[in-house]
Design an enzyme around this catalytic site. Structure first.
Site: not given
Length: 334
Positions: A108, A242, A270
């Site tokens: 991320s 996600d 995610h």
């Protein structure tokens, strides 16, 4: 100047150690022996997001999992929270630990830091792996964009009062068990929400987000520099479900960097390294086993910079808007 406490002796457990760099305490975990793998967590998380995979990876590698500044047990000062600042800090941490080069894995926001690290310090980057990474397209969940809005700090202060916070965490964790892909990551969201009870953590996260996101979405992109990955092994891993950063950004990576390996994991959100830790470890192992560490060449880097992307950054960005997932490296299911 820096100092470490306690010693950096190898450990078979995920014990947190500390180093003071530039006057700020940084927390990290260091386990295992072998080639170095640096694990960089995402926004609002800390090294524990990697807990399901650290011990298994440590059977083959020296695993370094820090808490980025402003996160976890690291200090949360008024400081530089740009991706470039974080990349510098990771270089300094590795230097203090006596580590010259590493395979860098970023999740991320940590993916954005990993890309910046590879760009700023190619001579210290052996490989690059991006996990549900930022920096590959503008879209991002409205929940993250909301952090940039005026009043976020004050509203979150009210929402993290003891009774309210407890009820919120219980609710989020309960919803995470619902048979719905939209709620699968809410247990991790509950931990991030809980961390916001610390006023200094809220300030730090707001500074981090404002450096990379505005009301329209992500503002930092690798599109204009992706051609530099020609000189470095790169892999992209994404969860098919996600809801934080769209899975189609994995296809963007394939468009930006055609030499990249792209792996989309079914039934994962995610946090694919938490949803399917064994499969994630296999992906890391296969990536490292089947590639040679990048060898930095100043002449080659100069040539790449001079020649640039054949189509230019504008063409790459346009391609990203319409790219679908074009390349999937098939590995056995977990």
């Amino acid at each position: 100047m820096s100092r470490t406490q306690p010693s950096n002796r190898p450990s078979n457990r995920q014990d947190v150690q500390y180093v003071t760099l530039h006057g700020h305490r940084r927390a990290y975990v260091k386990v295992g022996e072998g080639p170095v793998v640096l694990l960089l967590h995402g926004l609002g998380c800390d090294h524990t997001t990697w807990a399901p995979v650290i011990d298994t990876l440590a059977r083959r590698y020296t695993v370094i999992a820090p808490d980025l500044l402003g996160h976890g047990r690291s200090a949360k000062p008024r400081a530089d929270y740009s991706v470039g600042g974080y990349a510098n800090a990771m270089r300094d941490l590795l230097t203090v630990l006596g580590i010259d080069r590493a395979t860098v894995v970023g999740h991320s926001f940590g993916g954005g830091v990993a890309m910046q690290f590879a760009y700023q310090f190619p001579e210290r980057t052996e490989r690059l792996m991006l996990v549900a990474s930022g920096g590959l397209g503008p879209e991002v969940t409205p929940a993250i964009r909301a952090i940039t809005t005026p009043g976020f700090h004050q509203v979150m202060g009210l929402l993290t009062l003891p009774g309210v916070r407890h009820a919120g965490k219980v609710g989020l964790r309960a919803l995470s068990h619902a048979p719905c892909s939209y709620t699968r990551d809410l247990d991790e969201v509950a931990e991030i929400y809980d961390s916001f009870k610390d006023s200094s953590a809220r300030h730090a996260i707001r500074h981090v987000v404002r450096a990379v996101v505005d009301w329209r979405g992500q503002i930092v992109t690798m599109a204009d520099r992706a051609y530099l990955t020609e000189a470095m092994p790169m892999a992209v891993v994404w969860g098919e479900q996600d809801r934080v950063i769209p899975v189609r950004h994995a296809g963007n990576a394939g468009s930006f960097a055609p030499y990249a390996r792209v792996e989309v994991i079914p039934n994962a959100g995610h946090f694919p390294h938490k949803d399917h830790p064994q499969r994630f470890v296999r992906i890391v192992n296969e990536f490292i086993r089947s590639t040679q560490p990048a060898t930095y060449s100043r002449d080659r880097f100069r040539r790449l910079l001079r020649d640039g992307h054949a189509g230019g950054a504008g063409e790459a960005a346009e391609a990203a808007e319409t790219a679908e997932i074009a390349t999937v490296t098939a590995l056995p299911s977990a």
